[in-house]
Design a protein around this motif. Sequence first.
Motif, mmCIF file in Angstrom:
data_model
loop_
_atom_site.group_PDB
_atom_site.id
_atom_site.type_symbol
_atom_site.label_atom_id
_atom_site.label_comp_id
_atom_site.label_asym_id
_atom_site.label_seq_id
_atom_site.Cartn_x
_atom_site.Cartn_y
_atom_site.Cartn_z
ATOM 1 N N LYS A 500 -3.427 39.161 46.753
ATOM 2 C CA LYS A 500 -4.662 38.986 46.346
ATOM 3 C C LYS A 500 -5.275 39.414 45.035
ATOM 4 O O LYS A 500 -4.361 40.240 44.687
ATOM 5 C CB LYS A 500 -5.668 39.587 47.342
ATOM 6 C CG LYS A 500 -5.741 38.947 48.887
ATOM 7 C CD LYS A 500 -6.828 39.771 49.797
ATOM 8 C CE LYS A 500 -6.757 39.166 51.169
ATOM 9 N NZ LYS A 500 -7.874 39.832 51.915
ATOM 10 N N GLU A 501 -6.162 38.738 44.383
ATOM 11 C CA GLU A 501 -6.594 39.097 43.176
ATOM 12 C C GLU A 501 -7.455 40.569 43.138
ATOM 13 O O GLU A 501 -8.289 40.814 44.339
ATOM 14 C CB GLU A 501 -7.741 38.193 42.491
ATOM 15 C CG GLU A 501 -6.984 36.898 42.184
ATOM 16 C CD GLU A 501 -7.968 35.991 41.514
ATOM 17 O OE1 GLU A 501 -9.085 36.382 40.978
ATOM 18 O OE2 GLU A 501 -7.537 34.635 41.645
ATOM 19 N N VAL A 502 -7.274 41.261 42.011
ATOM 20 C CA VAL A 502 -7.853 42.477 42.363
ATOM 21 C C VAL A 502 -8.959 42.793 41.378
ATOM 22 O O VAL A 502 -8.589 42.381 39.916
ATOM 23 C CB VAL A 502 -6.784 43.796 41.893
ATOM 24 C CG1 VAL A 502 -7.360 45.072 41.987
ATOM 25 C CG2 VAL A 502 -5.704 43.765 43.263
ATOM 26 N N ILE A 503 -9.929 43.435 41.654
ATOM 27 C CA ILE A 503 -11.216 43.695 40.502
ATOM 28 C C ILE A 503 -11.058 45.043 40.333
ATOM 29 O O ILE A 503 -11.148 45.836 41.141
ATOM 30 C CB ILE A 503 -12.579 43.431 41.132
ATOM 31 C CG1 ILE A 503 -12.536 41.953 41.280
ATOM 32 C CG2 ILE A 503 -13.637 43.779 40.089
ATOM 33 C CD1 ILE A 503 -13.776 41.247 41.974
ATOM 34 N N SER A 504 -10.908 45.450 38.958
ATOM 35 C CA SER A 504 -10.713 46.978 38.878
ATOM 36 C C SER A 504 -11.973 47.467 38.292
ATOM 37 O O SER A 504 -12.707 46.955 37.253
ATOM 38 C CB SER A 504 -9.619 47.316 37.704
ATOM 39 O OG SER A 504 -8.539 47.070 38.473
ATOM 40 N N ILE A 505 -12.438 48.593 38.764
ATOM 41 C CA ILE A 505 -13.880 49.119 38.173
ATOM 42 C C ILE A 505 -13.307 50.537 37.596
ATOM 43 O O ILE A 505 -13.031 51.371 38.516
ATOM 44 C CB ILE A 505 -14.913 49.288 39.453
ATOM 45 C CG1 ILE A 505 -15.069 48.107 40.163
ATOM 46 C CG2 ILE A 505 -16.223 49.866 38.863
ATOM 47 C CD1 ILE A 505 -16.096 48.151 41.186
ATOM 48 N N VAL A 506 -13.675 50.631 36.446
ATOM 49 C CA VAL A 506 -13.253 51.964 35.721
ATOM 50 C C VAL A 506 -14.731 52.558 35.524
ATOM 51 O O VAL A 506 -15.550 52.025 34.823
ATOM 52 C CB VAL A 506 -12.576 51.606 34.302
ATOM 53 C CG1 VAL A 506 -12.524 52.801 33.635
ATOM 54 C CG2 VAL A 506 -11.538 51.031 34.535
ATOM 55 N N LEU A 507 -14.946 53.860 35.947
ATOM 56 C CA LEU A 507 -16.051 54.682 35.710
ATOM 57 C C LEU A 507 -15.970 55.343 34.260
ATOM 58 O O LEU A 507 -14.912 56.209 33.963
ATOM 59 C CB LEU A 507 -16.126 55.578 36.741
ATOM 60 C CG LEU A 507 -16.321 55.280 37.993
ATOM 61 C CD1 LEU A 507 -16.463 56.413 39.042
ATOM 62 C CD2 LEU A 507 -17.534 54.238 38.103
ATOM 63 N N VAL A 508 -16.882 55.204 33.432
ATOM 64 C CA VAL A 508 -16.920 55.700 32.169
ATOM 65 C C VAL A 508 -18.166 56.388 31.820
ATOM 66 O O VAL A 508 -19.090 56.250 32.173
ATOM 67 C CB VAL A 508 -16.861 54.424 30.918
ATOM 68 C CG1 VAL A 508 -15.671 53.763 31.401
ATOM 69 C CG2 VAL A 508 -18.105 53.669 31.160
ATOM 70 N N SER A 509 -17.853 57.696 30.928
ATOM 71 C CA SER A 509 -19.130 58.433 30.836
ATOM 72 C C SER A 509 -19.553 58.425 29.396
ATOM 73 O O SER A 509 -20.260 59.310 28.859
ATOM 74 C CB SER A 509 -18.860 60.065 31.318
ATOM 75 O OG SER A 509 -17.620 60.342 30.374
ATOM 76 N N GLY A 510 -18.803 57.805 28.542
ATOM 77 C CA GLY A 510 -18.894 57.409 27.136
ATOM 78 C C GLY A 510 -17.726 56.754 26.597
ATOM 79 O O GLY A 510 -17.056 56.192 27.157
ATOM 80 N N VAL A 511 -17.881 56.943 25.271
ATOM 81 C CA VAL A 511 -16.664 56.051 24.435
ATOM 82 C C VAL A 511 -15.565 57.360 23.977
ATOM 83 O O VAL A 511 -16.169 57.922 22.906
ATOM 84 C CB VAL A 511 -17.302 55.305 23.195
ATOM 85 C CG1 VAL A 511 -15.998 54.616 22.662
ATOM 86 C CG2 VAL A 511 -17.887 54.120 23.973
#
Length: 633
Positions: A500-511
């Motif tokens: 199956k295809e995967v959606i990756s969610i990355v939590l970011v707090s800044g750059v």
Amino acid sequence: MTHWVRLLDWVLGIMAVGSIWYSIHNFKSVKKILVGRPLRTAELYSQHTKLFWFIALPILAADLYSSVAYGPEAGLSELAPFGEAAKWLLIPITIAAVLLLGILILSYIMGILAYPNGGGAYAIAKDNFKSKWIALVASSSLLIDYILTVAVSISAAMEALVSAYPILVPYKTVLAIVCVLLLVIFNLRGVAESARILAWPTICFMVCMLVIITVGFIDGFQHGFIKESTPRIGKIPEGLSLLILLKAFSSACSALTGIETISNSVPVFREPQQKNAIKAYIELGTITSVTIVGFSFHLYVNGISVNPNNTMLSQLTSIYFGSGIIYQLIIWFTFIVLILAANSTFNGFSQLGAIVAGDGFLPRALLNRGDRLGYSNGIIVLASFAALLIICFQAHTNSLIPLYAIGVFLSFSIAQIGLIRRWLKVKGPYWQLKFAVNIVGAIITTIVAIIFSVTKFSGGAWIVLIVLPIFILFSLAIHRHYEAIMLELELDLRTFPVTKEVISIVLVSGVHRIVNNTLTFAKSLNDEVIAVYIGYDDEAIHQMKEKWADWGTPCRLICLKSKYRSLIEPLSRLIKVIEEKHEDKLIHVLIPQFIPVKWWHNLLHNQSALLLRIWFLYHKDIAITTVPYHLKK
């Protein structure tokens, strides 16, 4: 005021997480000092972890033999209201207890012959009764009794100590808890390691008791066995009923608990295990019978009375040896062996708990072996419940005795009936003799169990009689849970994994570098990557969008606003929307986590990654990955 409370909550939370992290980080070094080096699993089957029978005897017999220090006193305590005229009844009560001891040992030798791999009453009941209820009654009774044995033994040890040192009376409960903790450490080191330390004090206590009995007979031959303090034999005190006499007998039989320990622990003996276990049983029965009869006889001859502040053993010892060095040695060896009596119980509880857990009636965590190959979780569970009882009853032996021994005699009865069924079914050499021994054992132990239940009911036995069925229902609920999981996880072998295809969610707090490290990992797995930023106000969200654009928009950025300063609430809403929109795709949440160089640096940062991971683990069927970044400074 609300802001200060919220700030305090955050500070306490950060400190708690930091403390947990520090504890985990340093736990291995502390555990190695206390418990010792880890043993390989292969060493479980080596002779290193097995015991010679003459070493196993004092280790596994400590529970039974040490109870002679308080068994006769417990019986006489029930007759104390009837004064001097009732003291002579200790002799027939003791003789009856010794006869019961002989019957029980013979019965359990039959159990070893039938079940050389141990397991005791539970293994016998499981093999000979179709109903799992009966096996659970046996195991639950024994496990509860093991807990009570630890509490009673340690409480009796404290009472022996304060008899010689009354100044310690206010600290009796605290000292008892300290002793429980020390026993946990000893047992976590493993049976063979404990044996080297714990065998000799038990042997020394045996010698002390035999010395007291011998000196008592020497004194009797020199000055006569009839003294002014010796009660008259044959006079029945006014008001004494059969029920009270049976109550005294049942209290004295508290000295017989622990008989099953050798039967349950046959695997710890060196080869030939059966022969060595039987040899230990015969030696144990002989020395215990001699001791309890001799001790009770001298208590009678000297007319010793029950004193809540001075044990009968202490009084008898002071008559023969005064309060000098010999008295001190005997008191200390009594104290030590009563503490160590719980050691055999730790082994029995953890072994039986593991057997029952293996059948799915207790948590499977009880099957886990620690670094020293012992069942560590069982040891800790036993210590926890015993400590709770000691605190509740303030380490007072006579308060615990009414709860004591009902369970063990109930399991005795089940074991005897189970063996009767086995001999009828299997037969074999000399089966008629074995059958006869177990018939007698079943009748006697059932009668004693009924006596215990009736005579001790109002004194606290009702607690055990209520806890026992609750424990059994708890075990059945655990079994149903495991069976339900097994059915739910059962796989149709015609079903195969699909892509199956995967959606990756990355939590970011800044750059920054940590985000770059996490996005690199996410884009290496698949192309569909979404960065999610959660801001608490519009200005913070606007600044984040500008920085993201300046960085070159490495992937799609979604900014969410949290009205109540929560990370979980807006993120869970986003995941719900994605789940509804892309039912055919899998969701993978990646959480950046930087690792400081020093442990105390954790106290200076919030632990959002850890909290988010815990929440998603228990609330969502999605994959969660923590991507670490180790700081250099």
